[in-house]
Motif scaffolding. Structure first.
Motif, PDB file in Angstrom:
ATOM      1  N   LYS A  68       0.848  -1.192   0.000  1.00 42.95           N
ATOM      2  CA  LYS A  68       0.000   0.000   0.000  1.00 42.95           C
ATOM      3  C   LYS A  68       0.880   1.236   0.000  1.00 42.95           C
ATOM      4  CE  LYS A  68      -4.289  -1.789   1.801  1.00 42.95           C
ATOM      5  NZ  LYS A  68      -5.338  -1.726   2.858  1.00 42.95           N
ATOM      6  N   GLU A  69       0.410   2.283  -0.638  1.00 45.44           N
ATOM      7  CA  GLU A  69       1.199   3.513  -0.755  1.00 45.44           C
ATOM      8  C   GLU A  69       0.389   4.723  -0.339  1.00 45.44           C
ATOM      9  OE1 GLU A  69       3.042   2.364  -4.993  1.00 45.44           O
ATOM     10  OE2 GLU A  69       3.857   4.233  -4.178  1.00 45.44           O
ATOM     11  N   LYS A  70       1.126   5.687   0.207  1.00 44.43           N
ATOM     12  CA  LYS A  70       0.520   6.969   0.549  1.00 44.43           C
ATOM     13  C   LYS A  70       1.617   8.013   0.486  1.00 44.43           C
ATOM     14  CE  LYS A  70      -2.049   9.277   4.248  1.00 44.43           C
ATOM     15  NZ  LYS A  70      -2.635   9.121   5.604  1.00 44.43           N
ATOM     16  N   GLU A  71       1.533   8.859  -0.505  1.00 47.97           N
ATOM     17  CA  GLU A  71       2.534   9.904  -0.711  1.00 47.97           C
ATOM     18  C   GLU A  71       3.929   9.280  -0.782  1.00 47.97           C
ATOM     19  OE1 GLU A  71      -0.066  13.462   1.414  1.00 47.97           O
ATOM     20  OE2 GLU A  71       1.864  12.905   2.254  1.00 47.97           O
ATOM     21  N   ARG A  72       4.822   9.603   0.132  1.00 47.35           N
ATOM     22  CA  ARG A  72       6.204   9.099   0.061  1.00 47.35           C
ATOM     23  C   ARG A  72       6.374   7.768   0.796  1.00 47.35           C
ATOM     24  NH1 ARG A  72       6.040  14.368   0.762  1.00 47.35           N
ATOM     25  NH2 ARG A  72       6.074  14.222   3.039  1.00 47.35           N
ATOM     26  N   LEU A  73       5.304   7.218   1.312  1.00 46.58           N
ATOM     27  CA  LEU A  73       5.362   5.997   2.100  1.00 46.58           C
ATOM     28  C   LEU A  73       4.784   4.820   1.326  1.00 46.58           C
ATOM     29  CD1 LEU A  73       4.098   7.349   5.549  1.00 46.58           C
ATOM     30  CD2 LEU A  73       6.461   7.039   4.802  1.00 46.58           C
ATOM     31  N   LYS A  74       5.467   3.685   1.473  1.00 45.25           N
ATOM     32  CA  LYS A  74       4.980   2.449   0.876  1.00 45.25           C
ATOM     33  C   LYS A  74       5.219   1.334   1.867  1.00 45.25           C
ATOM     34  CE  LYS A  74       5.778  -0.609  -3.103  1.00 45.25           C
ATOM     35  NZ  LYS A  74       6.583  -0.769  -4.342  1.00 45.25           N
ATOM     36  N   ALA A  75       4.153   0.593   2.188  1.00 38.06           N
ATOM     37  CA  ALA A  75       4.246  -0.525   3.114  1.00 38.06           C
ATOM     38  C   ALA A  75       4.112  -1.830   2.358  1.00 38.06           C
ATOM     39  CB  ALA A  75       3.162  -0.417   4.177  1.00 38.06           C
TER      40      ALA A  75
END
Lengths: 111, 118
Positions: A57-64
């Motif tokens: 999953k991604e959100k802006e500069r973050l990816k898990a």
């Protein structure tokens, strides 16, 4: 007993320097793996929930991302406002709604 | 947006006092939780409730009790405050899995109450 270990405990990055935070877990029957962001003196803010190995999953500069034993929180080109403590937690089948938290990774992004 | 509010951001109490921490959520969530957060120990579950008047012990219930008379409100009570209860207290709520669209059992947290017991 469910366990969550996060590493490193603290991480200092230059602005724009990408890196990853690690969350290793042992759980009986994973119901969900959760990532939160916590700013000093505030409650955790929900970021992501992952349910099965291979999920991303991604959100802006973050990816898990999630495997059967660990999760990574990738931070791409971080900015100073990404500085916070990042918490990982797992929900197992051992108890209804029971979630086990790690102790967090404190991220500092230097301009 | 889910909103969880806690009655106080900071509290200072004396040893032996009875302390009430209040938590209110506005999303009609069935489940509510109380945690304490201490450096190096992470978040530890004190009590949770999955329905009005229902409660379950978490990992560290000793010295605490809870009350849930209304769905939106969950109170944590320190019967006789002690210095080792100095901590950050966090309340959270979540819907039951069947109603959650974004994620199963996602918990949403309040801003926290920092309690100092002298």
């Amino acid at each position: 007993e469910d366990q969550v270990t996060q590493s490193p405990e603290a991480l200092r990055l230059q602005e724009g320097e990408s890196s990853s935070l690690n969350c290793s877990y042992t759980v009986s029957g994973l119901r969900g793996l959760f990532w939160y962001r916590q700013d000093p003196g505030k409650g955790p803010e929900f970021l992501f929930t992952l349910y099965s190995a291979g999920e991303e999953k991604e959100k802006e500069r973050l990816k898990a991302t999630l495997t059967k034993k660990e999760s990574f929180l990738h931070i791409t080109a971080p900015k100073p406002e990404d500085s916070a403590t990042y918490l990982c937690a797992v929900g197992g089948s051992g108890g209804y709604q029971k979630v086990t938290f790690g102790t967090g990774t404190k991220l500092q992004v230097i301009p | 947006d889910v909103k969880v509010t806690q009655s106080s951001r900071y509290l200072v109490k004396r040893t032996g006092e009875k302390v009430f921490l209040e938590c209110v959520q506005d999303m009609d969530h069935e489940n509510m939780f109380w945690y304490r957060q201490d450096p190096g120990l992470g978040l530890r579950l004190i009590y949770f409730s999955y329905d009005v008047k229902m409660k379950e012990k978490g990992d560290i219930p000793e010295g605490y009790s809870v009350s849930r008379e209304k769905k939106e409100r969950f109170s944590l009570i320190l019967e006789s405050a002690s210095t080792n209860q100095t901590s950050m207290y966090l309340c959270a709520s979540s819907p039951p899995p069947i109603r959650e669209r974004e994620g199963r059992e996602t918990q949403y947290f309040g801003p926290g109450t920092r309690l100092l017991v002298l």
